[in-house]
Design a protein around this motif. Structure first.
Motif, PDB file in Angstrom:
ATOM      1  N   PRO A  28     -26.412   2.347  47.999  1.00 54.39           N
ATOM      2  CA  PRO A  28     -26.701   1.368  46.943  1.00 54.39           C
ATOM      3  C   PRO A  28     -27.007  -0.002  47.535  1.00 54.39           C
ATOM      4  CG  PRO A  28     -24.328   1.817  47.062  1.00 54.39           C
ATOM      5  CD  PRO A  28     -24.971   2.636  48.143  1.00 54.39           C
ATOM      6  N   THR A  29     -27.998  -0.683  46.970  1.00 51.38           N
ATOM      7  CA  THR A  29     -28.346  -2.032  47.448  1.00 51.38           C
ATOM      8  C   THR A  29     -28.750  -2.923  46.271  1.00 51.38           C
ATOM      9  OG1 THR A  29     -30.770  -1.951  47.668  1.00 51.38           O
ATOM     10  CG2 THR A  29     -29.497  -0.891  49.417  1.00 51.38           C
ATOM     11  N   LEU A  30     -28.861  -4.206  46.603  1.00 47.14           N
ATOM     12  CA  LEU A  30     -29.394  -5.170  45.628  1.00 47.14           C
ATOM     13  C   LEU A  30     -30.861  -5.470  45.934  1.00 47.14           C
ATOM     14  CD1 LEU A  30     -26.500  -7.828  45.654  1.00 47.14           C
ATOM     15  CD2 LEU A  30     -26.751  -5.891  44.124  1.00 47.14           C
ATOM     16  N   HIS A  34     -33.529  -5.476  54.519  1.00 49.55           N
ATOM     17  CA  HIS A  34     -33.761  -5.871  55.909  1.00 49.55           C
ATOM     18  C   HIS A  34     -33.307  -4.721  56.810  1.00 49.55           C
ATOM     19  CE1 HIS A  34     -29.452  -6.564  55.928  1.00 49.55           C
ATOM     20  NE2 HIS A  34     -29.585  -7.464  54.968  1.00 49.55           N
ATOM     21  N   GLY A  36     -30.723  -4.209  58.448  1.00 43.54           N
ATOM     22  CA  GLY A  36     -29.344  -3.750  58.215  1.00 43.54           C
ATOM     23  C   GLY A  36     -29.318  -2.642  57.172  1.00 43.54           C
ATOM     24  N   HIS A  37     -30.015  -2.853  56.064  1.00 42.56           N
ATOM     25  CA  HIS A  37     -30.074  -1.828  55.015  1.00 42.56           C
ATOM     26  C   HIS A  37     -30.725  -0.548  55.561  1.00 42.56           C
ATOM     27  CE1 HIS A  37     -30.274  -5.561  52.332  1.00 42.56           C
ATOM     28  NE2 HIS A  37     -29.194  -4.948  51.909  1.00 42.56           N
ATOM     29  N   LEU A  40     -28.584   1.743  57.424  1.00 43.61           N
ATOM     30  CA  LEU A  40     -27.704   2.556  56.565  1.00 43.61           C
ATOM     31  C   LEU A  40     -28.463   3.806  56.092  1.00 43.61           C
ATOM     32  CD1 LEU A  40     -25.842   0.064  54.157  1.00 43.61           C
ATOM     33  CD2 LEU A  40     -25.347   0.579  56.521  1.00 43.61           C
ATOM     34  N   MET A 148     -22.010   2.518  53.302  1.00 49.59           N
ATOM     35  CA  MET A 148     -21.908   1.080  53.055  1.00 49.59           C
ATOM     36  C   MET A 148     -21.769   0.336  54.388  1.00 49.59           C
ATOM     37  SD  MET A 148     -19.526   0.909  49.643  1.00 49.59           S
ATOM     38  CE  MET A 148     -20.337  -0.493  48.898  1.00 49.59           C
ATOM     39  N   GLY A 149     -22.024  -0.977  54.350  1.00 50.14           N
ATOM     40  CA  GLY A 149     -22.000  -1.763  55.578  1.00 50.14           C
ATOM     41  C   GLY A 149     -20.646  -2.418  55.820  1.00 50.14           C
ATOM     42  N   LYS A 151     -20.456  -5.129  57.229  1.00 44.34           N
ATOM     43  CA  LYS A 151     -20.762  -6.551  57.011  1.00 44.34           C
ATOM     44  C   LYS A 151     -19.963  -7.098  55.828  1.00 44.34           C
ATOM     45  CE  LYS A 151     -23.556 -10.286  56.535  1.00 44.34           C
ATOM     46  NZ  LYS A 151     -23.362 -10.622  55.150  1.00 44.34           N
ATOM     47  N   ASP A 152     -19.850  -6.292  54.765  1.00 46.63           N
ATOM     48  CA  ASP A 152     -19.075  -6.712  53.595  1.00 46.63           C
ATOM     49  C   ASP A 152     -17.726  -5.988  53.669  1.00 46.63           C
ATOM     50  OD1 ASP A 152     -21.143  -8.285  51.904  1.00 46.63           O
ATOM     51  OD2 ASP A 152     -22.194  -6.523  52.629  1.00 46.63           O
ATOM     52  N   GLN A 155     -15.534  -5.571  50.582  1.00 47.31           N
ATOM     53  CA  GLN A 155     -16.191  -4.695  49.600  1.00 47.31           C
ATOM     54  C   GLN A 155     -15.967  -3.218  49.938  1.00 47.31           C
ATOM     55  OE1 GLN A 155     -20.246  -5.237  47.702  1.00 47.31           O
ATOM     56  NE2 GLN A 155     -20.834  -4.030  49.477  1.00 47.31           N
ATOM     57  N   PRO A 176     -21.591   0.069  61.110  1.00 42.55           N
ATOM     58  CA  PRO A 176     -21.345  -1.246  61.743  1.00 42.55           C
ATOM     59  C   PRO A 176     -22.389  -2.295  61.351  1.00 42.55           C
ATOM     60  CG  PRO A 176     -21.428   0.521  63.376  1.00 42.55           C
ATOM     61  CD  PRO A 176     -21.795   1.137  62.073  1.00 42.55           C
ATOM     62  N   THR A 177     -22.009  -3.551  61.493  1.00 38.63           N
ATOM     63  CA  THR A 177     -22.892  -4.660  61.114  1.00 38.63           C
ATOM     64  C   THR A 177     -24.095  -4.760  62.053  1.00 38.63           C
ATOM     65  OG1 THR A 177     -20.986  -5.832  60.264  1.00 38.63           O
ATOM     66  CG2 THR A 177     -22.948  -7.164  60.722  1.00 38.63           C
ATOM     67  N   GLU A 178     -25.280  -4.801  61.479  1.00 36.95           N
ATOM     68  CA  GLU A 178     -26.499  -5.003  62.271  1.00 36.95           C
ATOM     69  C   GLU A 178     -26.736  -6.498  62.406  1.00 36.95           C
ATOM     70  OE1 GLU A 178     -28.399  -2.628  63.681  1.00 36.95           O
ATOM     71  OE2 GLU A 178     -27.132  -1.016  62.872  1.00 36.95           O
ATOM     72  N   LEU A 186     -27.274  -9.743  59.992  1.00 45.76           N
ATOM     73  CA  LEU A 186     -28.440  -9.718  59.099  1.00 45.76           C
ATOM     74  C   LEU A 186     -27.985  -9.816  57.656  1.00 45.76           C
ATOM     75  CD1 LEU A 186     -30.597  -6.899  60.728  1.00 45.76           C
ATOM     76  CD2 LEU A 186     -30.788  -9.369  61.039  1.00 45.76           C
TER      77      LEU A 186
HETATM   78  P1  AMP Z   1     -26.530  -5.651  49.477  1.00 44.97           P
HETATM   79  O1  AMP Z   1     -27.916  -5.310  49.086  1.00 44.97           O
HETATM   80  O2  AMP Z   1     -26.382  -6.997  50.089  1.00 44.97           O
HETATM   81  O3  AMP Z   1     -25.535  -5.352  48.394  1.00 44.97           O
HETATM   82  O4  AMP Z   1     -26.169  -4.638  50.648  1.00 44.97           O
HETATM   83  C1  AMP Z   1     -26.268  -3.260  50.480  1.00 44.97           C
HETATM   84  C2  AMP Z   1     -25.489  -2.589  51.574  1.00 44.97           C
HETATM   85  O5  AMP Z   1     -26.022  -2.972  52.838  1.00 44.97           O
HETATM   86  C3  AMP Z   1     -24.000  -2.970  51.558  1.00 44.97           C
HETATM   87  O6  AMP Z   1     -23.226  -1.809  51.823  1.00 44.97           O
HETATM   88  C4  AMP Z   1     -23.923  -3.968  52.700  1.00 44.97           C
HETATM   89  O7  AMP Z   1     -22.641  -4.026  53.302  1.00 44.97           O
HETATM   90  C5  AMP Z   1     -24.948  -3.398  53.660  1.00 44.97           C
HETATM   91  N1  AMP Z   1     -25.406  -4.416  54.613  1.00 44.97           N
HETATM   92  C6  AMP Z   1     -25.876  -5.652  54.311  1.00 44.97           C
HETATM   93  N2  AMP Z   1     -26.145  -6.337  55.448  1.00 44.97           N
HETATM   94  C7  AMP Z   1     -25.826  -5.513  56.480  1.00 44.97           C
HETATM   95  C8  AMP Z   1     -25.869  -5.633  57.889  1.00 44.97           C
HETATM   96  N3  AMP Z   1     -26.281  -6.742  58.490  1.00 44.97           N
HETATM   97  N4  AMP Z   1     -25.456  -4.574  58.638  1.00 44.97           N
HETATM   98  C9  AMP Z   1     -25.020  -3.439  58.044  1.00 44.97           C
HETATM   99  N5  AMP Z   1     -24.962  -3.252  56.716  1.00 44.97           N
HETATM  100  C10 AMP Z   1     -25.356  -4.275  55.937  1.00 44.97           C
END
Ligand code: AMP
Length: 281
Positions: A28-30, A34, A36-37, A40, A148-149, A151-152, A155, A176-178, A186
């Motif tokens: 799931p994303t918003l 980038h 990072g997404h 995933l 899920m990332g 990064k959060d 969450q 892991p966080t990219e 990111l």
């Molecule tokens: P968002 O669209 O910001 O809600 O992010 C969607 C998913 O991407 C969430 O699970 C975030 O934790 C993950 N995410 C966002 N940025 C990064 C990143 N830099 N590295 C890894 N996962 C990320």
């Protein structure tokens, strides 16, 4: 890539795949995607036969209307990225599909303890909105894996607790966080960092790494003091630098009593709010 905007169409497609014993990973994303997404999504592809991504800018997790309105929505670019990154299905629901008119919108689980620290008090209602939408999306997609990332951090900890408490048959995988080459995590918000400030935007990451180095010789309290100073000295407006138990998210006073410890930080660089974290133990 197949794009669905209604729950019915998506479920029809997925139930047919499931009947052929295909496993499903869900990201799931918003949107405003980038690298990072996309990592995933790639992780999902390694785990499952089908990767389903969703883009839904969930109003209930935004505690400020201005933030919701300002949220970037580069949909054509997002679709292009997903198509070229082996995503099988994009779920792109209008708000009425996620929150039908008569649906009672309430947090599916008590998150008060995990949401009482760090992001929680600073973004009232945010995590209630997150668990509500993630539960709804899991009910719709019924994935084998939810990616899920890290990064959060808070969450994923809260969603993990919800999955355990409600015994949802989905395995949470935390990626892991990219980061950019200089360490900046990111984020869709990074595009808003002023050019002149970009060279010091990696301060949060450098400070977290410094915390890791100090661990052998310093207490959590001493590290928090030193790291907070470092961040402020670089011109950031610090909201918190916390060292917490990796599961309960409550503050850690000694290293020995916890088997997982994470340092988490949130700070403003100009008018951009950045968050980052690093597992210390
Ligand atoms: P968002 O669209 O910001 O809600 O992010 C969607 C998913 O991407 C969430 O699970 C975030 O934790 C993950 N995410 C966002 N940025 C990064 C990143 N830099 N590295 C890894 N996962 C990320």
């Amino acid at each position: 890539m197949r794009v669905f905007t209604t729950v019915n169409q998506l479920q029809l497609f997925l139930s047919e795949r499931r009947s052929k014993r295909k496993s499903i990973a869900f990201v799931p994303t918003l949107g405003a995607l980038h690298r990072g997404h996309l990592e995933l999504m790639a992780h999902g592809k390694d785990r499952a036969d089908i990767v389903v991504a969703s883009i839904f800018v969930n109003p209930s997790q935004f505690n400020e209307v201005k933030d919701l309105e300002k949220y970037p929505r580069p949909l054509a670019h997002d679709i292009h990225l997903l198509c070229t990154n082996a995503v099988d299905v994009l779920f792109l629901p209008p708000e009425g599909e996620i929150y039908p008119e008569n649906m009672v919108i309430e947090s599916p689980v008590d998150i008060s303890e995990l949401a009482s620290v760090m992001e929680g008090p600073r973004r009232p209602g945010h995590f209630e909105g997150v668990v509500t939408v993630v539960k709804r999306l899991l009910d719709i997609v019924q994935p084998d894996f939810l990616i899920m990332g890290q990064k959060d951090y808070q969450q994923q900890a809260i969603v993990g607790m919800m999955i355990r408490k409600l015994e949802i048959p989905t395995k949470l995988i935390v990626h892991p966080t990219e980061r950019d080459a200089d360490g900046l995590a990111l984020s869709s918000r990074n595009a808003r960092i002023e050019e002149a400030m970009r060279p010091r935007a990696n301060t949060l990451f450098l400070t977290l790494r410094h915390a890791l180095d100090l661990m052998q010789t310093h207490s959590p309290e001493e590290i928090i003091r030193k790291c907070s100073e470092m961040i402020k000295n670089q011109g950031f407006r610090l909201e918190y630098f916390s060292i917490v138990d990796g599961e309960t998210l409550q503050s850690v006073r000694t290293w020995a009593d916890h088997h997982s410890v994470v340092a988490c930080v949130a700070a403003w660089l100009g008018d951009v709010r950045l968050i980052d974290n690093l597992p210390l133990k």
